[in-house]
Structures are given as C-alpha cells and as structure tokens.
Design a protein around this motif. Sequence first.
Motif, PDB file in Angstrom:
ATOM      1  N   PHE A  17      10.821 -38.831 -35.548  1.00 58.44           N
ATOM      2  CA  PHE A  17      11.575 -38.829 -36.805  1.00 58.44           C
ATOM      3  C   PHE A  17      12.737 -37.842 -36.710  1.00 58.44           C
ATOM      4  N   LEU A  18      13.937 -38.294 -37.033  1.00 56.23           N
ATOM      5  CA  LEU A  18      15.087 -37.403 -37.095  1.00 56.23           C
ATOM      6  C   LEU A  18      15.067 -36.636 -38.410  1.00 56.23           C
ATOM      7  N   PRO A  19      15.812 -35.532 -38.514  1.00 57.99           N
ATOM      8  CA  PRO A  19      15.822 -34.756 -39.767  1.00 57.99           C
ATOM      9  C   PRO A  19      16.242 -35.607 -40.964  1.00 57.99           C
ATOM     10  N   SER A  20      15.733 -35.269 -42.134  1.00 57.82           N
ATOM     11  CA  SER A  20      16.047 -36.046 -43.336  1.00 57.82           C
ATOM     12  C   SER A  20      17.372 -35.645 -43.968  1.00 57.82           C
ATOM     13  N   LYS A  21      17.815 -34.405 -43.749  1.00 56.65           N
ATOM     14  CA  LYS A  21      19.077 -33.946 -44.334  1.00 56.65           C
ATOM     15  C   LYS A  21      20.256 -34.557 -43.572  1.00 56.65           C
ATOM     16  N   THR A  22      21.261 -34.973 -44.315  1.00 57.78           N
ATOM     17  CA  THR A  22      22.382 -35.727 -43.750  1.00 57.78           C
ATOM     18  C   THR A  22      23.046 -35.012 -42.585  1.00 57.78           C
ATOM     19  N   ALA A  23      23.410 -33.756 -42.775  1.00 59.96           N
ATOM     20  CA  ALA A  23      24.140 -33.024 -41.731  1.00 59.96           C
ATOM     21  C   ALA A  23      23.274 -32.832 -40.491  1.00 59.96           C
ATOM     22  N   GLU A  24      22.005 -32.502 -40.690  1.00 62.70           N
ATOM     23  CA  GLU A  24      21.111 -32.279 -39.550  1.00 62.70           C
ATOM     24  C   GLU A  24      20.853 -33.582 -38.796  1.00 62.70           C
ATOM     25  N   ARG A  25      20.740 -34.678 -39.547  1.00 65.50           N
ATOM     26  CA  ARG A  25      20.536 -35.979 -38.901  1.00 65.50           C
ATOM     27  C   ARG A  25      21.759 -36.356 -38.077  1.00 65.50           C
ATOM     28  N   ALA A  26      22.949 -36.123 -38.618  1.00 71.38           N
ATOM     29  CA  ALA A  26      24.184 -36.436 -37.901  1.00 71.38           C
ATOM     30  C   ALA A  26      24.280 -35.631 -36.602  1.00 71.38           C
ATOM     31  N   CYS A  27      23.877 -34.359 -36.659  1.00 72.50           N
ATOM     32  CA  CYS A  27      23.892 -33.527 -35.457  1.00 72.50           C
ATOM     33  C   CYS A  27      22.901 -34.048 -34.418  1.00 72.50           C
ATOM     34  N   ALA A  28      21.732 -34.498 -34.878  1.00 80.33           N
ATOM     35  CA  ALA A  28      20.718 -35.022 -33.963  1.00 80.33           C
ATOM     36  C   ALA A  28      21.214 -36.290 -33.276  1.00 80.33           C
ATOM     37  N   ILE A  29      21.899 -37.151 -34.033  1.00 79.03           N
ATOM     38  CA  ILE A  29      22.429 -38.389 -33.450  1.00 79.03           C
ATOM     39  C   ILE A  29      23.548 -38.072 -32.466  1.00 79.03           C
ATOM     40  N   ALA A  30      24.383 -37.095 -32.799  1.00 79.16           N
ATOM     41  CA  ALA A  30      25.453 -36.692 -31.885  1.00 79.16           C
ATOM     42  C   ALA A  30      24.873 -36.175 -30.570  1.00 79.16           C
ATOM     43  N   ALA A  31      23.745 -35.469 -30.667  1.00 79.74           N
ATOM     44  CA  ALA A  31      23.110 -34.950 -29.458  1.00 79.74           C
ATOM     45  C   ALA A  31      22.493 -36.069 -28.617  1.00 79.74           C
ATOM     46  N   LEU A  32      22.019 -37.131 -29.287  1.00 81.79           N
ATOM     47  CA  LEU A  32      21.404 -38.250 -28.579  1.00 81.79           C
ATOM     48  C   LEU A  32      22.435 -39.234 -28.016  1.00 81.79           C
ATOM     49  N   GLN A  33      23.638 -39.228 -28.584  1.00 81.52           N
ATOM     50  CA  GLN A  33      24.646 -40.236 -28.225  1.00 81.52           C
ATOM     51  C   GLN A  33      24.924 -40.305 -26.723  1.00 81.52           C
ATOM     52  N   PRO A  34      25.063 -39.165 -26.016  1.00 80.01           N
ATOM     53  CA  PRO A  34      25.345 -39.269 -24.576  1.00 80.01           C
ATOM     54  C   PRO A  34      24.110 -39.591 -23.728  1.00 80.01           C
ATOM     55  N   GLU A  35      22.924 -39.648 -24.342  1.00 80.17           N
ATOM     56  CA  GLU A  35      21.707 -39.947 -23.585  1.00 80.17           C
ATOM     57  C   GLU A  35      21.782 -41.384 -23.053  1.00 80.17           C
ATOM     58  N   PRO A  36      21.779 -41.573 -21.723  1.00 80.01           N
ATOM     59  CA  PRO A  36      21.935 -42.927 -21.184  1.00 80.01           C
ATOM     60  C   PRO A  36      20.682 -43.781 -21.275  1.00 80.01           C
ATOM     61  N   ARG A  37      19.520 -43.130 -21.415  1.00 79.20           N
ATOM     62  CA  ARG A  37      18.267 -43.875 -21.434  1.00 79.20           C
ATOM     63  C   ARG A  37      17.984 -44.461 -22.814  1.00 79.20           C
ATOM     64  N   CYS A  38      17.022 -45.346 -22.858  1.00 73.55           N
ATOM     65  CA  CYS A  38      16.553 -45.899 -24.120  1.00 73.55           C
ATOM     66  C   CYS A  38      15.977 -44.766 -24.971  1.00 73.55           C
ATOM     67  N   VAL A  39      16.307 -44.754 -26.258  1.00 75.91           N
ATOM     68  CA  VAL A  39      15.823 -43.726 -27.180  1.00 75.91           C
ATOM     69  C   VAL A  39      15.015 -44.401 -28.291  1.00 75.91           C
ATOM     70  N   LEU A  40      13.809 -43.910 -28.530  1.00 76.02           N
ATOM     71  CA  LEU A  40      12.956 -44.474 -29.576  1.00 76.02           C
ATOM     72  C   LEU A  40      12.817 -43.499 -30.730  1.00 76.02           C
ATOM     73  N   LEU A  41      13.061 -44.018 -31.930  1.00 77.46           N
ATOM     74  CA  LEU A  41      12.948 -43.242 -33.160  1.00 77.46           C
ATOM     75  C   LEU A  41      11.923 -43.894 -34.070  1.00 77.46           C
ATOM     76  N   LEU A  42      11.387 -43.129 -34.996  1.00 79.10           N
ATOM     77  CA  LEU A  42      10.534 -43.651 -36.059  1.00 79.10           C
ATOM     78  C   LEU A  42      11.213 -43.377 -37.386  1.00 79.10           C
ATOM     79  N   GLU A  43      10.995 -44.272 -38.356  1.00 80.61           N
ATOM     80  CA  GLU A  43      11.570 -44.022 -39.676  1.00 80.61           C
ATOM     81  C   GLU A  43      10.736 -44.673 -40.766  1.00 80.61           C
ATOM     82  N   ALA A  44      10.726 -44.025 -41.927  1.00 79.74           N
ATOM     83  CA  ALA A  44      10.010 -44.518 -43.096  1.00 79.74           C
ATOM     84  C   ALA A  44      10.912 -45.443 -43.903  1.00 79.74           C
ATOM     85  N   PRO A  45      10.343 -46.332 -44.723  1.00 76.41           N
ATOM     86  CA  PRO A  45      11.175 -47.302 -45.452  1.00 76.41           C
ATOM     87  C   PRO A  45      12.179 -46.670 -46.404  1.00 76.41           C
ATOM     88  N   HIS A  46      11.823 -45.558 -47.028  1.00 79.79           N
ATOM     89  CA  HIS A  46      12.742 -44.979 -48.014  1.00 79.79           C
ATOM     90  C   HIS A  46      13.919 -44.258 -47.365  1.00 79.79           C
TER      91      HIS A  46
END
Length: 310
Positions: A164-193
Amino acid sequence: MSASFASALTAAHEAAAAQHYPQGALYVVATPIGNLADITLRALHVLQLVDAIACEDTRHTQALLRSYGIERPGAQLLALHQHNEQEAAQAVLTRLQAGQRVAYVSDAGTPGVSDPGARLVACVQAAGLRALPLPGASSITSALSVAGAVATTPESNGFVFAGFLPSKTAERACAIAALQPEPRCVLLLEAPHRITDLAQALAVLGTRRITLARELTKQFEEITTLPASAVAPWLAENPQRQRGEFVVLLHPTPLSTDDGASLRVLRVLRLLLAELPLKTAVRLAADITGAARNALYEQALQLKQETTDD
C-alpha cells in the motif's frame, strides 16, 4: 458446512495425515482470498491438528473454520493482529515452549505478505523455535500470473512488491516518483475507497501499462490492462469498477528510446505493424534488428494500444 467440503476433510486426512508435524512449532497457513475452494488439503488437516489457532480476527476465522466443518472452542482461538502482534506473540511462544502446535492465519491469503505475521515469525525464530509454511492463496502471485508482464530487458526481469502506498496526496506522489524509474514489474495493493486517488496519481506514468486485478477469485472478479493515463477514466466509466480490493501491477518499463539504436528498432517495428499482424511484425523485427522478441512483443502491444487510444 457445505456438503462439498465433507469429502475434502476426508481427503485432507488421507493426503496429509501421514506427514510429520513437529510439536512446538508454528504453522503459517495461507487461507483463501475469496473462493473457499482454494484451501489446500494440508491446510485443512493442520487446522484440525493444531492445539490452537492464532488469527487476525477470531470471528472471521471461526466462520471460516465452520465453513469447512471444523469446530474450535473460543479458547483455542488467539487474536493476533497488527495492533497487538508483539504482545500476542508472547502468548503463542508460551504455548510453543510447552510443546503445543499453533497455526497462524490472517483474514485472507498468506500471512506476513502485507498482513500480520512477520513479527510473530521473527519472535518464534528468535526463541529458537520453528515456523513452517503451508503455502496457498495469495493475491500478489495470482495477479502476477495473469498480467502478462513480460520483461523487456535483463534489468526489468523479476518484480518488486510495494504494498500500500501512503494515503496522503504528497507522500503518495513522492512514492510514485521513486518507483517510476524502477524497470521491473511493481505490485501495489489498494482499497476501494482509495483506488481512484491512486489511479489519478499513477497517470504521470503515461503509456506504461498497468494491470488492475479486482476481487480476485470472487464472483465479480475483473482483470484489465491499460496505459497508466487511461486507468482513472476507466474506473470512472462504471462505479462498480471501484468496488472490492485491488492489486495494481505496473508492467516492466518498455524498450528505451534514449539512443539511436533503440529508435531504429522502434521505427522498424512501427513500419511492420502498419502492414502486418502483430506476431508476424514482431518476428520479422527481431530477425531484422536482433532485438529480443519478448521485448519487441511488449513494445508492439504498447504501440497498438497507443494507436487505439488515438
């Protein structure tokens, strides 16, 4: 108990009873993520054999056991969840040190994989005791098996589980930016809400392919693969698509276009795709350029998708 599981208990005994189950050991048991039939025969046998069952939610586990015709008095069910795992582990250790067999189950899937269980196992191992795995259902491996996530380079082989990535907008954006250069497959989990917020944040990945796996193994299971920029609009088209638990899988990064050689490969592939079926175009592009066929196939799928979106 469903009549269909009566024979399963008999089969579990016949298939697994002859195996050795040491005393004073913790049995980490995977349970279904939706479909009750996904329980293993060895899990059914162990859940009857052990002296106690530690579980994330005692009421949920009691209902699960009764679905299979397994009755356990409440005293044999020990609550162990993310809020009390460290303290509850001591109660499990006491039982193990007395020579009892104890199972641990989370609410669904494999314990310790984004669920409680890791701290419990660490405590058991620190005490010099054994933790034995009983493999089974996992949303992570289930989604990965049907995503068609093909590595495009040696560096993009394998996968990363980010949970699960962080729920706060800014922290989630930072987490995605950190994952963006990752060349491998990345698996995330998320809740419906939170799935819509995650989809909107992932749009920065543009054409990178994303597989959404919703309600895996359940009646309304849905699996789709889209460019990152199209995920949020796809969810918005039908409110039903925003229901249920999600596995979100970022495909490996496509062929690089940073150098002239890669640009030439892509140009050849585009020209062939314009005139030939996808598989034929990929085969010929591989023969002409010497590029890996798997990588070309992945790139061809993305090029086709981009053409469709346009």
